[in-house]
Write a protein that holds these residues in place. Sequence first.
Motif, PDB file in Angstrom:
ATOM      1  N   UNK A 141      -7.300   8.540  -9.717  1.00 44.99           N
ATOM      2  CA  UNK A 141      -7.769   7.199  -9.380  1.00 44.99           C
ATOM      3  C   UNK A 141      -7.076   6.129 -10.212  1.00 44.99           C
ATOM      4  N   UNK A 142      -6.885   6.381 -11.500  1.00 46.21           N
ATOM      5  CA  UNK A 142      -6.184   5.401 -12.336  1.00 46.21           C
ATOM      6  C   UNK A 142      -4.709   5.314 -11.957  1.00 46.21           C
ATOM      7  N   UNK A 143      -4.119   6.447 -11.561  1.00 49.36           N
ATOM      8  CA  UNK A 143      -2.740   6.419 -11.092  1.00 49.36           C
ATOM      9  C   UNK A 143      -2.605   5.577  -9.844  1.00 49.36           C
ATOM     10  N   UNK A 144      -3.582   5.660  -8.946  1.00 44.76           N
ATOM     11  CA  UNK A 144      -3.566   4.852  -7.724  1.00 44.76           C
ATOM     12  C   UNK A 144      -3.684   3.372  -8.059  1.00 44.76           C
ATOM     13  N   UNK A 145      -4.517   3.049  -9.043  1.00 41.00           N
ATOM     14  CA  UNK A 145      -4.650   1.651  -9.472  1.00 41.00           C
ATOM     15  C   UNK A 145      -3.308   1.120  -9.972  1.00 41.00           C
ATOM     16  N   UNK A 146      -2.621   1.922 -10.771  1.00 39.69           N
ATOM     17  CA  UNK A 146      -1.305   1.508 -11.281  1.00 39.69           C
ATOM     18  C   UNK A 146      -0.327   1.249 -10.139  1.00 39.69           C
ATOM     19  N   UNK A 147      -0.337   2.130  -9.131  1.00 45.95           N
ATOM     20  CA  UNK A 147       0.561   1.961  -7.991  1.00 45.95           C
ATOM     21  C   UNK A 147       0.227   0.700  -7.194  1.00 45.95           C
ATOM     22  N   UNK A 148      -1.058   0.444  -6.976  1.00 47.35           N
ATOM     23  CA  UNK A 148      -1.467  -0.734  -6.207  1.00 47.35           C
ATOM     24  C   UNK A 148      -1.090  -2.026  -6.924  1.00 47.35           C
ATOM     25  N   UNK A 149      -1.056  -1.990  -8.260  1.00 43.29           N
ATOM     26  CA  UNK A 149      -0.711  -3.180  -9.029  1.00 43.29           C
ATOM     27  C   UNK A 149       0.784  -3.441  -9.076  1.00 43.29           C
ATOM     28  N   UNK A 150       1.577  -2.368  -9.034  1.00 40.36           N
ATOM     29  CA  UNK A 150       3.015  -2.505  -9.265  1.00 40.36           C
ATOM     30  C   UNK A 150       3.847  -2.426  -7.989  1.00 40.36           C
ATOM     31  N   UNK A 151       3.597  -1.437  -7.160  1.00 42.49           N
ATOM     32  CA  UNK A 151       4.474  -1.171  -6.020  1.00 42.49           C
ATOM     33  C   UNK A 151       4.546  -2.317  -5.021  1.00 42.49           C
ATOM     34  N   UNK A 152       3.433  -2.985  -4.658  1.00 44.40           N
ATOM     35  CA  UNK A 152       3.553  -4.079  -3.683  1.00 44.40           C
ATOM     36  C   UNK A 152       4.497  -5.181  -4.109  1.00 44.40           C
ATOM     37  N   UNK A 155       9.215   4.564  -4.253  1.00 43.84           N
ATOM     38  CA  UNK A 155       8.051   3.937  -4.883  1.00 43.84           C
ATOM     39  C   UNK A 155       6.914   3.771  -3.886  1.00 43.84           C
ATOM     40  N   UNK A 156       7.257   3.359  -2.675  1.00 39.10           N
ATOM     41  CA  UNK A 156       6.218   3.178  -1.660  1.00 39.10           C
ATOM     42  C   UNK A 156       5.656   4.524  -1.217  1.00 39.10           C
ATOM     43  N   UNK A 157       6.494   5.548  -1.191  1.00 38.67           N
ATOM     44  CA  UNK A 157       6.014   6.894  -0.888  1.00 38.67           C
ATOM     45  C   UNK A 157       5.017   7.344  -1.950  1.00 38.67           C
ATOM     46  N   UNK A 158       5.301   7.016  -3.212  1.00 32.73           N
ATOM     47  CA  UNK A 158       4.377   7.366  -4.292  1.00 32.73           C
ATOM     48  C   UNK A 158       3.027   6.681  -4.084  1.00 32.73           C
ATOM     49  N   UNK A 159       3.050   5.406  -3.669  1.00 34.15           N
ATOM     50  CA  UNK A 159       1.805   4.687  -3.415  1.00 34.15           C
ATOM     51  C   UNK A 159       1.015   5.355  -2.296  1.00 34.15           C
ATOM     52  N   UNK A 160       1.684   5.708  -1.212  1.00 32.28           N
ATOM     53  CA  UNK A 160       0.996   6.351  -0.092  1.00 32.28           C
ATOM     54  C   UNK A 160       0.417   7.705  -0.509  1.00 32.28           C
ATOM     55  N   UNK A 161       1.167   8.450  -1.320  1.00 32.92           N
ATOM     56  CA  UNK A 161       0.661   9.732  -1.824  1.00 32.92           C
ATOM     57  C   UNK A 161      -0.619   9.524  -2.627  1.00 32.92           C
TER      58      UNK A 161
END
Length: 296
Positions: free
Chosen positions: A39-50, A180-186
């Motif tokens: 869950x924290x990894x997903x938060x990091x992705x949502x903050x950075x990848x977009x 990077x976007x693939x990582x976010x979707x994962x």
Amino acid sequence: MFVSAQFTGVCFVGGTGFFFISVALTGLSFGQVSWFRILLGCVAMLLVVPLASRFDIPKQAYVWFQISILAMLNLVVPFFLLSWSQQSIPTGLATMYMSFVPIAAVLFSTILFRVEKLSVVQIIGLLVGIAGIATLLAPWNGSGGADLWGSVACLSAAVSIGFSFAYTRRLLNQISISASFLALLEFCVATVVMLAATPWISLGEARFSLSVVASLVILGLIGTGFGVMWSLNVVQAWGPSRASMSTLLSPAIGLSIGIVFLGESLHWYQALGGTALVLTVPLMNSARHPRPDSDQ
């Protein structure tokens, strides 16, 4: 240069991750650690990848199916197994087991996906790697005092991650999105899975001390979120075999942390087995020939 920096980052978070898992386990169950980590990894992705990627969300069902496979085998399954194994095996040994990732990545790239051929030298490297794993397990000494099932779980996680390295490159060659976007979707898929499994894996007593919270934040935001994103970027730029070599530098960091901060010891057979695994990678990555029908 930027890819090299990300590769270095993957090496560092890979080497320190087991230490933070051990600290987090002092207050949480292994299921809770896995839950917070994703869950924290997903938060990091949502903050950075977009900020760096376009939102070209795939619409094909088969693409989402493949992303779901990656989410399970690159995030959910290995993180769950690694947290569970850390309850019974030392940090340093766990990092050495992760040296099996490059062997698994090359095997899946050559045998399963058939994008490369194994040379005689690579076959020798594979045998050396198997011998290294057998030495680490120390069957003559009762697994060297380490829990057998904990060792098997850690090795299974390494195989799962090795598969994801090969599968990631194959998927990135088929769809037009960034790593990077693939990582976010994962992470989004993995988060849905973990939320659905909350009643079974993350409920229960939890003791949130300062060290536990700090370990979770570092492990989740940096070690998991950024670590996975950097890893996929390196796979896209360098290919699965070279990218997976980050797990060769991680054991030195993990061993040092385990000995200095956790009071762990290093046995001769662990050093010998780890050396064999290190020698395996240059052998397995020598004289690699793409197949004519490769999508590489």
